[in-house]
Design a protein around this motif. Structure first.
Motif, PDB file in Angstrom:
ATOM      1  N   TRP A  75      -3.753   7.540   6.144  1.00 42.78           N
ATOM      2  CA  TRP A  75      -4.128   8.910   6.480  1.00 42.78           C
ATOM      3  C   TRP A  75      -5.364   9.387   5.701  1.00 42.78           C
ATOM      4  CZ3 TRP A  75       0.857   7.142   6.119  1.00 42.78           C
ATOM      5  CH2 TRP A  75       1.656   7.291   7.257  1.00 42.78           C
ATOM      6  N   ILE A  76      -5.884   8.539   4.813  1.00 42.19           N
ATOM      7  CA  ILE A  76      -7.066   8.918   4.037  1.00 42.19           C
ATOM      8  C   ILE A  76      -8.165   7.854   4.135  1.00 42.19           C
ATOM      9  CG2 ILE A  76      -5.798  10.375   2.408  1.00 42.19           C
ATOM     10  CD1 ILE A  76      -5.845   8.145   0.398  1.00 42.19           C
ATOM     11  N   THR A  77      -8.119   7.068   5.182  1.00 44.24           N
ATOM     12  CA  THR A  77      -9.132   6.033   5.391  1.00 44.24           C
ATOM     13  C   THR A  77     -10.137   6.510   6.433  1.00 44.24           C
ATOM     14  OG1 THR A  77      -7.607   4.244   4.835  1.00 44.24           O
ATOM     15  CG2 THR A  77      -9.550   3.672   6.132  1.00 44.24           C
ATOM     16  N   GLY A  78     -11.416   6.489   6.058  1.00 45.96           N
ATOM     17  CA  GLY A  78     -12.463   6.908   6.973  1.00 45.96           C
ATOM     18  C   GLY A  78     -13.203   5.733   7.567  1.00 45.96           C
ATOM     19  N   CYS A 112      -2.335   7.646  -3.281  1.00 44.87           N
ATOM     20  CA  CYS A 112      -3.387   7.199  -2.358  1.00 44.87           C
ATOM     21  C   CYS A 112      -3.058   5.849  -1.743  1.00 44.87           C
ATOM     22  CB  CYS A 112      -4.728   7.162  -3.079  1.00 44.87           C
ATOM     23  SG  CYS A 112      -5.363   8.802  -3.502  1.00 44.87           S
ATOM     24  N   ARG A 113      -2.406   4.990  -2.500  1.00 43.56           N
ATOM     25  CA  ARG A 113      -2.020   3.688  -1.959  1.00 43.56           C
ATOM     26  C   ARG A 113      -0.960   3.868  -0.860  1.00 43.56           C
ATOM     27  NH1 ARG A 113      -1.722   1.332  -6.456  1.00 43.56           N
ATOM     28  NH2 ARG A 113       0.485   1.689  -6.927  1.00 43.56           N
ATOM     29  N   ALA A 114       0.018   4.741  -1.097  1.00 43.55           N
ATOM     30  CA  ALA A 114       1.093   4.948  -0.127  1.00 43.55           C
ATOM     31  C   ALA A 114       0.600   5.656   1.130  1.00 43.55           C
ATOM     32  CB  ALA A 114       2.222   5.748  -0.769  1.00 43.55           C
ATOM     33  N   TRP A 115      -0.370   6.550   0.961  1.00 41.09           N
ATOM     34  CA  TRP A 115      -0.845   7.373   2.085  1.00 41.09           C
ATOM     35  C   TRP A 115      -2.176   6.876   2.631  1.00 41.09           C
ATOM     36  CZ3 TRP A 115      -0.286  12.272  -1.439  1.00 41.09           C
ATOM     37  CH2 TRP A 115       1.075  12.408  -1.825  1.00 41.09           C
ATOM     38  N   ALA A 172       9.871   8.150  -5.727  1.00 39.68           N
ATOM     39  CA  ALA A 172      10.702   8.486  -4.567  1.00 39.68           C
ATOM     40  C   ALA A 172      10.071   9.611  -3.754  1.00 39.68           C
ATOM     41  CB  ALA A 172      12.104   8.884  -5.025  1.00 39.68           C
ATOM     42  N   GLU A 173       9.423  10.559  -4.410  1.00 40.19           N
ATOM     43  CA  GLU A 173       8.746  11.643  -3.695  1.00 40.19           C
ATOM     44  C   GLU A 173       7.564  11.113  -2.886  1.00 40.19           C
ATOM     45  OE1 GLU A 173       8.578  15.823  -5.673  1.00 40.19           O
ATOM     46  OE2 GLU A 173       8.021  14.335  -7.183  1.00 40.19           O
ATOM     47  N   ILE A 174       6.789  10.236  -3.487  1.00 35.33           N
ATOM     48  CA  ILE A 174       5.618   9.682  -2.813  1.00 35.33           C
ATOM     49  C   ILE A 174       6.029   8.918  -1.557  1.00 35.33           C
ATOM     50  CG2 ILE A 174       3.754   7.992  -3.051  1.00 35.33           C
ATOM     51  CD1 ILE A 174       3.571   8.890  -6.024  1.00 35.33           C
ATOM     52  N   GLU A 175       7.127   8.166  -1.659  1.00 35.71           N
ATOM     53  CA  GLU A 175       7.620   7.431  -0.497  1.00 35.71           C
ATOM     54  C   GLU A 175       8.156   8.400   0.562  1.00 35.71           C
ATOM     55  OE1 GLU A 175       8.750   4.620   2.242  1.00 35.71           O
ATOM     56  OE2 GLU A 175       7.324   4.534   0.585  1.00 35.71           O
ATOM     57  N   LEU A 176       8.852   9.451   0.133  1.00 27.73           N
ATOM     58  CA  LEU A 176       9.336  10.456   1.077  1.00 27.73           C
ATOM     59  C   LEU A 176       8.173  11.105   1.818  1.00 27.73           C
ATOM     60  CD1 LEU A 176      11.594  12.257   2.259  1.00 27.73           C
ATOM     61  CD2 LEU A 176      11.272  13.772   0.288  1.00 27.73           C
ATOM     62  N   ALA A 177       7.079  11.371   1.095  1.00 34.32           N
ATOM     63  CA  ALA A 177       5.906  11.974   1.725  1.00 34.32           C
ATOM     64  C   ALA A 177       5.287  11.037   2.753  1.00 34.32           C
ATOM     65  CB  ALA A 177       4.879  12.358   0.661  1.00 34.32           C
ATOM     66  N   ARG A 178       5.285   9.753   2.471  1.00 35.30           N
ATOM     67  CA  ARG A 178       4.769   8.794   3.455  1.00 35.30           C
ATOM     68  C   ARG A 178       5.617   8.832   4.728  1.00 35.30           C
ATOM     69  NH1 ARG A 178       5.473   4.256   5.835  1.00 35.30           N
ATOM     70  NH2 ARG A 178       7.544   4.039   4.908  1.00 35.30           N
ATOM     71  N   GLU A 179       6.931   8.884   4.571  1.00 34.38           N
ATOM     72  CA  GLU A 179       7.809   8.961   5.738  1.00 34.38           C
ATOM     73  C   GLU A 179       7.590  10.269   6.494  1.00 34.38           C
ATOM     74  OE1 GLU A 179      11.735   8.398   4.253  1.00 34.38           O
ATOM     75  OE2 GLU A 179      11.369   6.324   3.597  1.00 34.38           O
ATOM     76  N   TRP A 180       7.384  11.346   5.745  1.00 33.69           N
ATOM     77  CA  TRP A 180       7.134  12.643   6.377  1.00 33.69           C
ATOM     78  C   TRP A 180       5.833  12.620   7.161  1.00 33.69           C
ATOM     79  CZ3 TRP A 180       3.272  16.390   5.566  1.00 33.69           C
ATOM     80  CH2 TRP A 180       3.519  17.647   6.138  1.00 33.69           C
ATOM     81  N   LEU A 181       4.777  12.033   6.597  1.00 33.20           N
ATOM     82  CA  LEU A 181       3.506  11.930   7.311  1.00 33.20           C
ATOM     83  C   LEU A 181       3.666  11.124   8.596  1.00 33.20           C
ATOM     84  CD1 LEU A 181       1.018  11.302   4.359  1.00 33.20           C
ATOM     85  CD2 LEU A 181       0.993  13.262   5.931  1.00 33.20           C
ATOM     86  N   HIS A 232      -0.527  18.227  -7.700  1.00 31.68           N
ATOM     87  CA  HIS A 232       0.855  17.747  -7.819  1.00 31.68           C
ATOM     88  C   HIS A 232       0.994  16.300  -7.375  1.00 31.68           C
ATOM     89  CE1 HIS A 232       3.348  21.271  -9.007  1.00 31.68           C
ATOM     90  NE2 HIS A 232       2.262  21.920  -8.620  1.00 31.68           N
ATOM     91  N   ASP A 233       0.099  15.837  -6.529  1.00 24.34           N
ATOM     92  CA  ASP A 233       0.105  14.437  -6.099  1.00 24.34           C
ATOM     93  C   ASP A 233      -0.474  13.523  -7.182  1.00 24.34           C
ATOM     94  OD1 ASP A 233       1.003  15.429  -3.613  1.00 24.34           O
ATOM     95  OD2 ASP A 233      -1.075  15.810  -3.022  1.00 24.34           O
TER      96      ASP A 233
END
Length: 307
Positions: free
Chosen positions: A118-121, A112-115, A75-84, A100-101
């Motif tokens: 934002w981490i793709t170069g 990394c899958r959820a975000w 749930a935190e990881i998904e919340l962070a995706r929404e925040w980003l 912590h991630d």
């Protein structure tokens, strides 16, 4: 001129409800720490005030150096995706993960899958780790190189890791960016500086990181992890390179560590004649008004010798 903002250690809260199964791991110690300490020190309202201020400075890009979450719950990881998504598009925001991630085994892969956007170069021909690091993004005349020091560790540990394979890839990306005449910024969560944090929170591979930049050069290194507004320098090929930390983006007023801040860098010039200014801004007072904390010139172009 390119304006680069830097935030870190958001630790989005409050914690969602945990199941007994989720607590049957290292998370139990983190949960207790949250209840006893962190929930009183880390304040979502502070983060909101800081981000509202950041939105007013008209940055060209935002670098986020890890610890978006606390216990790496789904749930935190998904919340962070929404925040980003609310902070900015993947074109405007770059992320590297923190300890912590990657709090427990398997969490880093989920983060990394959820975000991923934002981490793709860009495609460089340089191989990536299974989680996609290190990556290279070019914005204006700036190369943003994302390095991961995140890994799952045992209870009461917050260690980072930088190994030989990532060092080799980082060297390749630094060389590619140099050949393209770009100002090179490396983002990493743990400070690649000896003595910057306690032994149980340090980065394994500091020497390897420093040898890599000593060989290939770098203009700026950004990190989080310590929750402190620090400035160090490490040897690089063309002279000492600034290594800049920042306070937690959720740190409240009145704690032992400074309240939430962001860094704003102004980058200008050309290879061999770069200029780099740093301004720190943070929340202050009961109203959480944003104020300027500090201005520092980190790099100045070389002046021609007097005749």
């Amino acid at each position: 001129m390119f304006r680069l903002a830097h935030i870190s250690d958001i630790h989005l809260g409050p914690l969602p409800d945990l199941s007994y199964r989720e607590l049957a791991s290292k998370r139990i110690t983190g949960y207790v720490n949250w209840k006893r300490n962190r929930k009183h020190l880390l304040n979502p309202g502070v983060t909101e005030a800081l981000m509202a201020g950041l939105a007013q400075v008209d940055a060209d890009h935002i670098a986020v150096t890890g610890d978006l979450v606390n216990l790496a719950l789904d749930a935190e990881i998904e919340l962070a995706r929404e925040w980003l998504t609310a902070v900015g598009t993947p074109d405007d925001v770059s992320v590297v993960p923190g300890n912590h991630d990657a709090y427990v085994p398997g969490a880093l892969a989920k983060s990394c899958r959820a975000w991923r956007p934002w981490i793709t170069g860009e495609k460089t021909g340089v191989g990536l780790s299974e989680y996609g690091f290190p990556y290279l993004r070019v914005r204006g005349n700036v190369a943003l190189i994302g390095v991961s020091s995140a890994r799952a560790t045992g209870p009461f540990m917050a260690l980072g890791h930088f190994g030989a394979s990532q060092a080799a890839r980082l060297g390749h990306l630094l060389r590619i960016a140099e050949q393209r005449g770009l100002f090179r910024v490396v983002m990493i969560h743990h400070p690649p500086v000896r003595g910057a944090t306690s032994a149980h929170k340090r980065l394994y591979g500091i020497g390897l990181f420093q040898r890599t930049v000593r060989r290939h050069g770098v203009e700026l290194v950004l990190h989080g992890h310590t929750h402190l507004p620090t400035l160090h320098h490490i040897p690089a090929r063309d002279g000492p390179a600034p290594v800049v930390g920042v306070t937690s983006a959720s740190q409240g007023i009145g704690g032992k560590k400074p309240a939430a801040q962001f860094n704003l860098f102004e980058i200008d010039g050309r290879p061999g004649a770069w200029s780099l200014g740093l301004m720190r801004k943070g929340v202050a007072g009961a109203t959480l008004a944003l104020r300027e904390i500090e201005r520092t010139e980190l790099l100045a172009p070389l002046q021609p010798a007097a005749k």
